[in-house]
Design a protein around this motif. Structure first.
Motif, PDB file in Angstrom:
ATOM      1  N   VAL A   1       8.759   2.658   1.788  1.00  0.00           N
ATOM      2  CA  VAL A   1       8.367   1.674   2.801  1.00  0.00           C
ATOM      3  C   VAL A   1       9.593   0.963   3.367  1.00  0.00           C
ATOM      4  O   VAL A   1       9.756   0.856   4.588  1.00  0.00           O
ATOM      5  N   VAL A   2      10.468   0.474   2.503  1.00  0.00           N
ATOM      6  CA  VAL A   2      11.629  -0.294   2.967  1.00  0.00           C
ATOM      7  C   VAL A   2      12.626   0.590   3.710  1.00  0.00           C
ATOM      8  O   VAL A   2      13.181   0.183   4.734  1.00  0.00           O
ATOM      9  N   SER A   3      12.829   1.801   3.244  1.00  0.00           N
ATOM     10  CA  SER A   3      13.828   2.671   3.879  1.00  0.00           C
ATOM     11  C   SER A   3      13.354   3.220   5.229  1.00  0.00           C
ATOM     12  O   SER A   3      14.165   3.672   6.024  1.00  0.00           O
ATOM     13  N   ARG A   4      12.062   3.158   5.499  1.00  0.00           N
ATOM     14  CA  ARG A   4      11.515   3.669   6.765  1.00  0.00           C
ATOM     15  C   ARG A   4      11.236   2.556   7.781  1.00  0.00           C
ATOM     16  O   ARG A   4      10.516   2.765   8.750  1.00  0.00           O
ATOM     17  N   ASP A   5      11.816   1.416   7.579  1.00  0.00           N
ATOM     18  CA  ASP A   5      11.652   0.299   8.507  1.00  0.00           C
ATOM     19  C   ASP A   5      12.197   0.710   9.873  1.00  0.00           C
ATOM     20  O   ASP A   5      13.350   1.155   9.978  1.00  0.00           O
ATOM     21  N   PRO A   6      11.407   0.573  10.926  1.00  0.00           N
ATOM     22  CA  PRO A   6      11.895   0.931  12.267  1.00  0.00           C
ATOM     23  C   PRO A   6      13.153   0.157  12.676  1.00  0.00           C
ATOM     24  O   PRO A   6      13.928   0.618  13.501  1.00  0.00           O
ATOM     25  N   GLU A   7      13.358  -1.024  12.078  1.00  0.00           N
ATOM     26  CA  GLU A   7      14.538  -1.827  12.394  1.00  0.00           C
ATOM     27  C   GLU A   7      15.734  -1.471  11.513  1.00  0.00           C
ATOM     28  O   GLU A   7      16.786  -2.090  11.620  1.00  0.00           O
ATOM     29  N   GLY A   8      15.575  -0.501  10.633  1.00  0.00           N
ATOM     30  CA  GLY A   8      16.653  -0.081   9.741  1.00  0.00           C
ATOM     31  C   GLY A   8      16.361  -0.445   8.302  1.00  0.00           C
ATOM     32  O   GLY A   8      15.719  -1.459   8.024  1.00  0.00           O
ATOM     33  N   SER A   9      16.817   0.366   7.402  1.00  0.00           N
ATOM     34  CA  SER A   9      16.551   0.178   5.977  1.00  0.00           C
ATOM     35  C   SER A   9      17.144  -1.119   5.448  1.00  0.00           C
ATOM     36  O   SER A   9      18.310  -1.425   5.686  1.00  0.00           O
TER      37      SER A   9
ATOM     38  N   PRO B   1       0.824  -1.201   0.000  1.00  0.00           N
ATOM     39  CA  PRO B   1       0.000   0.000   0.000  1.00  0.00           C
ATOM     40  C   PRO B   1       0.866   1.263   0.000  1.00  0.00           C
ATOM     41  O   PRO B   1       2.038   1.217   0.394  1.00  0.00           O
ATOM     42  N   LEU B   2       0.276   2.361  -0.441  1.00  0.00           N
ATOM     43  CA  LEU B   2       1.005   3.629  -0.418  1.00  0.00           C
ATOM     44  C   LEU B   2       1.494   3.916   0.995  1.00  0.00           C
ATOM     45  O   LEU B   2       0.770   3.705   1.973  1.00  0.00           O
ATOM     46  N   TYR B   3       2.732   4.382   1.075  1.00  0.00           N
ATOM     47  CA  TYR B   3       3.281   4.646   2.398  1.00  0.00           C
ATOM     48  C   TYR B   3       2.477   5.734   3.094  1.00  0.00           C
ATOM     49  O   TYR B   3       2.198   6.788   2.532  1.00  0.00           O
ATOM     50  N   ASN B   4       2.123   5.443   4.332  1.00  0.00           N
ATOM     51  CA  ASN B   4       1.408   6.376   5.188  1.00  0.00           C
ATOM     52  C   ASN B   4       1.926   6.103   6.589  1.00  0.00           C
ATOM     53  O   ASN B   4       1.805   4.971   7.082  1.00  0.00           O
ATOM     54  N   GLN B   5       2.492   7.083   7.213  1.00  0.00           N
ATOM     55  CA  GLN B   5       3.092   6.878   8.533  1.00  0.00           C
ATOM     56  C   GLN B   5       2.073   6.360   9.545  1.00  0.00           C
ATOM     57  O   GLN B   5       2.428   5.627  10.459  1.00  0.00           O
ATOM     58  N   ASP B   6       0.795   6.700   9.361  1.00  0.00           N
ATOM     59  CA  ASP B   6      -0.229   6.197  10.271  1.00  0.00           C
ATOM     60  C   ASP B   6      -0.311   4.666  10.229  1.00  0.00           C
ATOM     61  O   ASP B   6      -0.689   4.039  11.215  1.00  0.00           O
ATOM     62  N   LEU B   7       0.039   4.073   9.076  1.00  0.00           N
ATOM     63  CA  LEU B   7       0.005   2.615   8.935  1.00  0.00           C
ATOM     64  C   LEU B   7       1.277   1.955   9.479  1.00  0.00           C
ATOM     65  O   LEU B   7       1.426   0.739   9.413  1.00  0.00           O
ATOM     66  N   ASP B   8       2.160   2.777  10.007  1.00  0.00           N
ATOM     67  CA  ASP B   8       3.474   2.289  10.426  1.00  0.00           C
ATOM     68  C   ASP B   8       3.736   2.560  11.909  1.00  0.00           C
ATOM     69  O   ASP B   8       4.848   2.412  12.370  1.00  0.00           O
ATOM     70  N   GLU B   9       2.711   2.949  12.621  1.00  0.00           N
ATOM     71  CA  GLU B   9       2.888   3.344  14.025  1.00  0.00           C
ATOM     72  C   GLU B   9       3.073   2.139  14.940  1.00  0.00           C
ATOM     73  O   GLU B   9       4.023   1.407  14.816  1.00  0.00           O
ATOM     74  N   ASP B  10       2.148   1.891  15.836  1.00  0.00           N
ATOM     75  CA  ASP B  10       2.280   0.838  16.854  1.00  0.00           C
ATOM     76  C   ASP B  10       2.480  -0.547  16.241  1.00  0.00           C
ATOM     77  O   ASP B  10       3.397  -1.265  16.598  1.00  0.00           O
TER      78      ASP B  10
ATOM     79  N   GLU C   1       0.694  -5.058   7.649  1.00  0.00           N
ATOM     80  CA  GLU C   1       1.207  -6.401   7.347  1.00  0.00           C
ATOM     81  C   GLU C   1       2.000  -6.424   6.030  1.00  0.00           C
ATOM     82  O   GLU C   1       3.038  -7.079   5.939  1.00  0.00           O
ATOM     83  N   ASN C   2       1.515  -5.713   5.007  1.00  0.00           N
ATOM     84  CA  ASN C   2       2.232  -5.695   3.728  1.00  0.00           C
ATOM     85  C   ASN C   2       3.533  -4.894   3.819  1.00  0.00           C
ATOM     86  O   ASN C   2       4.487  -5.201   3.099  1.00  0.00           O
ATOM     87  N   PHE C   3       3.594  -3.904   4.691  1.00  0.00           N
ATOM     88  CA  PHE C   3       4.860  -3.209   4.940  1.00  0.00           C
ATOM     89  C   PHE C   3       5.860  -4.208   5.529  1.00  0.00           C
ATOM     90  O   PHE C   3       7.013  -4.283   5.117  1.00  0.00           O
TER      91      PHE C   3
END
Length: 182
Positions: A91-99, A42-51, A55-57
């Motif tokens: 999406v990949v570069s904004r992984d909380p665990e590192g790009s 899905p289109l990157y949206n920081q709201d989908l990447d919070e807590d 799943e697709n990210f």
């Protein structure tokens, strides 16, 4: 070594996908090359990447981490690369665990039905590599113009272009070996 092939056109009959499938055949036997499906990201949206990240990210991030390098295949959309590639990079570069792209080798193979082989898209994408810390192959540059004329009626790439593509693939393998040795 494992190389991910990322195709920016999501179209079923994409010329760039056909180029990627041809390139996949040209890797040496000791190198595994696979097309990474980016169609469900899905289109990157920081709201989908919070807590709890989307799943697709999570899936695309985990998939990308499995690879030692990447070749991006892109057409040209309005003098730039495709939104699908931009999105997967975000999406990949904004992984909380590192790009998953950091310090990995990359190349751009661009193709279009026009006369410039998607050169503007190729250059724009290479410029994005700098920020996400992908290490681009400098030579050879791959711009396939009038791509519709580079395949026969059975969708097999014509011999002269296939030979050029094979040289580019082998150059990328050498680039990837050099980067991954460090």
């Amino acid at each position: 070594m494992k190389i991910g092939l990322i195709v920016g056109s999501l179209r079923k009959e994409s010329w760039n996908k056909l180029v990627a499938l041809t390139a996949k055949e040209l890797f040496p036997e000791d190198v595994e090359a696979n097309i990474i499906d980016i169609s469900n990201v899905p289109l990157y949206n920081q709201d989908l990447d919070e807590d709890e990240p989307n799943e697709n990210f999570k899936k695309i991030r985990e998939e990308v981490k499995k690879y030692d390098g990447f070749i991006f295949f892109t057409p040209e959309y309005n003098r730039s690369y495709t939104p699908a590639i931009k999105n997967v990079i975000d999406v990949v570069s904004r992984d909380p665990e590192g790009s998953g792209f950091k310090k990995k080798p990359a190349a751009v193979f661009s193709a279009s039905i026009g006369g410039f082989g998607a050169m503007a898209a190729n250059h724009a994408l290479r410029q994005s590599f700098i920020y996400v810390d992908l290490i681009p192959m400098q030579q050879p540059e791959v711009y396939l113009s009038k791509v519709q004329d580079l395949f026969d009626e059975d969708k097999k790439m014509v011999e002269g272009t296939r030979e050029f593509l094979e040289k580019a693939v082998l150059s990328f393998v050498e680039h990837a070996k050099l980067i991954n040795r460090k």
